[in-house]
Design a protein around this motif. Structure first.
Motif, PDB file in Angstrom:
ATOM      1  N   ALA A 171       3.046   9.404 -30.554  1.00 57.74           N
ATOM      2  CA  ALA A 171       3.807   9.804 -29.366  1.00 57.74           C
ATOM      3  C   ALA A 171       3.517  11.265 -29.030  1.00 57.74           C
ATOM      4  N   VAL A 172       3.818  11.641 -27.787  1.00 57.16           N
ATOM      5  CA  VAL A 172       3.741  13.041 -27.382  1.00 57.16           C
ATOM      6  C   VAL A 172       4.989  13.745 -27.902  1.00 57.16           C
ATOM      7  N   ASN A 173       4.819  14.803 -28.685  1.00 56.17           N
ATOM      8  CA  ASN A 173       5.949  15.435 -29.373  1.00 56.17           C
ATOM      9  C   ASN A 173       6.122  16.905 -29.001  1.00 56.17           C
ATOM     10  N   HIS A 174       5.797  17.266 -27.768  1.00 54.85           N
ATOM     11  CA  HIS A 174       5.973  18.654 -27.355  1.00 54.85           C
ATOM     12  C   HIS A 174       7.451  19.050 -27.421  1.00 54.85           C
ATOM     13  N   SER A 175       7.695  20.343 -27.645  1.00 60.00           N
ATOM     14  CA  SER A 175       9.064  20.842 -27.775  1.00 60.00           C
ATOM     15  C   SER A 175       9.176  22.209 -27.120  1.00 60.00           C
ATOM     16  N   ILE A 176      10.333  22.483 -26.512  1.00 61.32           N
ATOM     17  CA  ILE A 176      10.618  23.782 -25.900  1.00 61.32           C
ATOM     18  C   ILE A 176      11.983  24.254 -26.387  1.00 61.32           C
ATOM     19  N   PRO A 179       9.587  15.643 -24.832  1.00 56.20           N
ATOM     20  CA  PRO A 179      10.782  14.865 -25.188  1.00 56.20           C
ATOM     21  C   PRO A 179      11.842  15.643 -25.957  1.00 56.20           C
ATOM     22  N   TYR A 180      11.505  16.876 -26.410  1.00 56.63           N
ATOM     23  CA  TYR A 180      12.435  17.622 -27.254  1.00 56.63           C
ATOM     24  C   TYR A 180      12.707  19.005 -26.665  1.00 56.63           C
ATOM     25  N   PHE A 181      13.992  19.285 -26.414  1.00 57.88           N
ATOM     26  CA  PHE A 181      14.408  20.597 -25.924  1.00 57.88           C
ATOM     27  C   PHE A 181      15.535  21.116 -26.809  1.00 57.88           C
ATOM     28  N   ASN A 182      15.509  22.406 -27.081  1.00 50.57           N
ATOM     29  CA  ASN A 182      16.589  23.077 -27.804  1.00 50.57           C
ATOM     30  C   ASN A 182      17.124  24.200 -26.936  1.00 50.57           C
ATOM     31  N   TYR A 183      18.401  24.129 -26.601  1.00 48.72           N
ATOM     32  CA  TYR A 183      19.035  25.170 -25.793  1.00 48.72           C
ATOM     33  C   TYR A 183      20.093  25.858 -26.653  1.00 48.72           C
ATOM     34  N   LEU A 184      19.879  27.151 -26.918  1.00 47.15           N
ATOM     35  CA  LEU A 184      20.847  27.915 -27.687  1.00 47.15           C
ATOM     36  C   LEU A 184      21.554  28.898 -26.766  1.00 47.15           C
ATOM     37  N   TYR A 185      22.359  29.781 -27.323  1.00 49.72           N
ATOM     38  CA  TYR A 185      23.198  30.659 -26.506  1.00 49.72           C
ATOM     39  C   TYR A 185      22.367  31.565 -25.602  1.00 49.72           C
ATOM     40  N   ARG A 186      22.841  31.697 -24.365  1.00 48.10           N
ATOM     41  CA  ARG A 186      22.295  32.640 -23.396  1.00 48.10           C
ATOM     42  C   ARG A 186      23.461  33.289 -22.659  1.00 48.10           C
ATOM     43  N   GLN A 187      23.215  34.479 -22.111  1.00 45.19           N
ATOM     44  CA  GLN A 187      24.247  35.172 -21.339  1.00 45.19           C
ATOM     45  C   GLN A 187      24.125  34.945 -19.847  1.00 45.19           C
ATOM     46  N   LEU A 245      18.053  18.085 -26.966  1.00 48.16           N
ATOM     47  CA  LEU A 245      17.672  16.882 -26.230  1.00 48.16           C
ATOM     48  C   LEU A 245      16.639  16.138 -27.058  1.00 48.16           C
ATOM     49  N   ILE A 246      16.985  14.920 -27.469  1.00 49.50           N
ATOM     50  CA  ILE A 246      16.099  14.106 -28.288  1.00 49.50           C
ATOM     51  C   ILE A 246      15.835  12.801 -27.552  1.00 49.50           C
TER      52      ILE A 246
END
Length: 713
Positions: free
Chosen positions: A311-316, A591-599, A638-639
């Motif tokens: 599978a395509v496993n790119h992540s941001i 398919p994979y995103f990680n969003y952590l704290y932002r101001q 996001l998974i």
């Protein structure tokens, strides 16, 4: 990570108690007690057959023994049961369904006090999960409560014909209202009963249904505070939880195992409503066919994420400094590297140095005066005829556009075709000459300059000529001259990281060239290695700020190169510039995103990433975890199209390995020159922190480390 997270995660023990009423022959039982006993013995066997059947149909299900019953009574009813000096045990002179208490319950401050704990039990009079389109598992949110929580549901199947008749009678009785308010009530009641009968007629079964929520703390004020908060929460979601003081003792009894048959408050609910309220949660089991990472949601649920080879496993990853992106990525490296995924990392700084070296990898500080990085694909990628794979040609040409073109724009069709043809020609020429070496940019220039190769297409000839002139000027310039040599950056399988901070410090103008060439070299090698690999580009905002088009073409080129061949791109970013520089095509296949704290800038990023509004509002609601000194870092993950709200926590050793604070980086520079042993490094880092907190002087700390090493040796 697994050992660390399991201690914090939701323990979802589910016990189903099956009950059958004892049978009696009435008058005959008075004459023959033996007949009565035989009849009930038969009933007991029927119940055991049902229990065995249910247990077999449930994954991991089993019928409890008497001692098992006693154990679960203790575990589910008493928050401190694990600390009891003696466990509950079965006594022959009591029935299993009797109450199991070691202290007399009493009412204190609106709570039921048993031992040292104050319990509050509420009856779910109206569930938020009503309606055919309801989302199951509302009670999953109750796992957010930071106290002992016990859910009890009691159901009894009814004859639906009798229920429909009863509902029709209610509607008839309601027609006698005469006042205006009475008429409104009657109309509402008739409408509700009509809807209920429609549901029953729609092949639904009907059950008596009662649902209890029990919480407990050591403080009656705290128990009441959480209870009021819970009542409001459920009310805001369209439900109603009743916690009147007058029924607390009764409610506390009904939520015990085997006591459901005494309940007086039951609702007539259809089967889907009963199922939506069911307190049994089934968690994600992960994918056994690929490496897994483990994380914990804010509701205490454990979730997994895995990278499948096919599978395509790119992540941001999007975050600000201090939000936890570095340690989260280090954890991901540890979790996946040991399961066969190679890592190739480019960063501006030293966030990953100890992580890479702990895994036996190579960490390279790039010196622009000594390190030569050749952006041309390795000769091993060519086939027996000297031909490069199409993906390699497309990705390499895309990333080199900032050198070949006059300005920051996309290739025209003639330019792209000419560049790809020339790149292939450079390898084929060396192959036919019998030269077994990796081409350099000068070889690419020679191929572009061969006019006869492009005969038959004047536009392609002109495009090749313009690109050859640009490349020639670059190679004759001061910045390009150092790249007109064979590369000396040695790549290998496993894990490698390069630090481009020295390039930024010595020659910021060269940074974009090194960043692009390193990224290309990694992607090309990962593609050729034949094993699953990830190309991690951290601090991409450094490149995107200076050259957004260069950043876009690099990301697109690397992403296209990997595709489904086991290599994937992994972007970590702080700013919005690099988000804007990522092509929509790359985002759409990530398919994979990680969003952590932002101001700030949530809306801009959410629009770019197609984030749903409810998820966006949840993201914006977070406070600064550093300022609040939170023991975790909030995150959204996001998974494969599903969002999870996480609370990220990590083992202390991992936090130390990934720490990039100013003090710790200074300590790591000193300690890293003294020892390569990771355990010794961590011990020395802890000692360094103690000395620095006392002295606030790095020279004192350095002297202390020298003495520490003498003791270790």
């Amino acid at each position: 990570m697994a050992e660390h997270l399991v201690e914090q995660s939701l323990s979802n023990r589910v016990v189903t108690v099956l009950t059958m009423n004892p049978k009696s022959k009435g008058f005959l039982s008075l004459i023959s007690a033996k007949a009565e006993l035989k009849l009930n013995e038969k009933t007991a066997k029927e119940l055991m057959e049902v229990a065995d059947s249910v247990a077999m149909s449930l994954k991991g299900g089993r019928v409890l023994s008497k001692d098992g019953w006693a154990e679960y009574v203790g575990r589910m009813m008493y928050p401190d049961y694990q600390n009891w000096p003696a466990p509950l045990s079965v006594r022959g002179d009591y029935f299993l369904h009797d109450q199991w208490v070691r202290a007399k319950p009493k009412l204190v401050s609106g709570c039921t006090k048993v031992g040292d704990y104050f319990f509050k039990t509420g009856l779910m009079f109206f569930s938020p999960d009503t309606g055919l389109n309801a989302t199951p598992g509302f009670n999953r949110l109750l796992s957010q409560l930071d106290c002992y929580t016990h859910l009890t549901q009691v159901v009894r199947r009814l004859n639906k014909d009798d229920v429909v008749k009863s509902s029709a009678n209610k509607s008839k009785h309601s027609r006698g209202f005469s006042s205006e308010s009475g008429a409104e009530s009657a109309a509402n009641l008739q409408q509700q009963e009509s809807q209920f009968r429609d549901l029953v007629d729609n092949n639904s079964e009907v059950y008596d249904n009662a649902f209890f929520v029990t919480i407990a703390t050591n403080d009656p004020k705290e128990t009441n505070r959480i209870s009021q908060k819970l009542v409001s929460f459920i009310s805001n979601h369209g439900g109603e939880l009743r916690t009147e003081e007058s029924v607390q003792m009764a409610f506390w009894r009904y939520r015990q195992m085997g006591q459901g048959r005494f309940i007086q408050w039951m609702r007539d609910d259809v089967d889907h409503q009963v199922a939506h309220m069911w307190p049994a949660l089934v968690f994600s089991q992960g994918d056994k066919e690929c490496p897994q990472q483990l994380r914990r949601t804010h509701t205490g649920e454990l979730i997994t994420k895995g990278f499948r080879r096919d599978a395509v496993n790119h992540s941001i990853t999007v975050a600000m400094t201090g939000a936890g992106k570095g340690v989260n990525k280090c954890a991901e490296i540890f979790e996946t590297y040991c399961q066969g995924i190679d890592w190739y990392i480019a960063e501006v700084g030293k966030s990953y140095e100890w992580t890479v070296e702990a895994l036996g990898g190579s960490y390279i500080d790039v010196d622009p005066e000594e390190t030569v990085i050749n952006p041309m694909p390795d000769i091993s990628l060519a086939n027996e005829n000297g031909q490069l794979p199409p993906q390699i040609k497309v990705g390499t040409v895309s990333a080199l556009s900032f050198i070949l073109l006059d300005d920051e724009r996309e290739y025209s069709v003639h330019e792209r075709t000419a560049a790809e043809m020339a790149l292939g020609l450079a390898y084929e020429d060396l192959h036919y000459q019998g030269v077994n070496r990796q081409p350099v940019l000068r070889d690419f220039l020679n191929a572009l300059s061969k006019k006869e190769f492009f005969e038959g297409s004047i536009p392609r000839q002109n495009a090749a000529q313009r690109m050859a002139e640009n490349l020639d000027s670059f190679l004759y310039g001061e910045m390009g001259r150092i790249f007109n040599r064979e590369g000396n950056l040695q790549l290998h399988k496993g894990i490698i990281a390069v630090n481009l901070k020295p390039v930024q410090q010595k020659s910021p103008q060269l940074l974009k060239f090194f960043f692009v060439f390193v990224g290309l070299a990694f992607a090309q090698y990962a593609f050729s290695a034949g094993s699953q690999a990830r190309v991690l580009l951290d601090e991409m905002h450094v490149l995107a700020k200076e050259a957004p088009a260069v950043s876009r073409n690099l990301i697109s080129g690397v992403a296209r190169m990997g595709r489904k061949d086991g290599a994937s791109i992994d972007l970590v970013t702080q700013e919005t510039e690099e988000i804007d520089s990522v092509e929509a095509a790359v985002i759409n296949q990530t398919p994979y995103f990680n969003y952590l704290y932002r101001q700030a800038d949530w809306d801009h990023i959410a629009e770019r990433m197609l984030m749903p509004d409810p998820v966006l509002e949840h993201w914006k609601s977070w406070g600064n975890p550093v300022a609040a000194n939170l023991p975790y870092r909030p995150a959204l993950m996001l998974i494969q199209g599903v969002y999870f709200s996480l609370e990220l926590t990590f083992p202390k050793s991992l936090l130390s390995l990934a720490s990039s604070s100013e003090t710790d980086l200074a300590a790591k520079e000193v300690i890293g020159s003294m020892t390569n042993d990771i355990d010794t490094r961590l011990m020395m880092l802890n000692e360094y922190r103690k000395v620095f907190n006392e002295s606030r002087d790095h020279s004192v700390c350095k002297a202390a480390m020298v003495k520490f090493m003498e003791v270790v040796r």
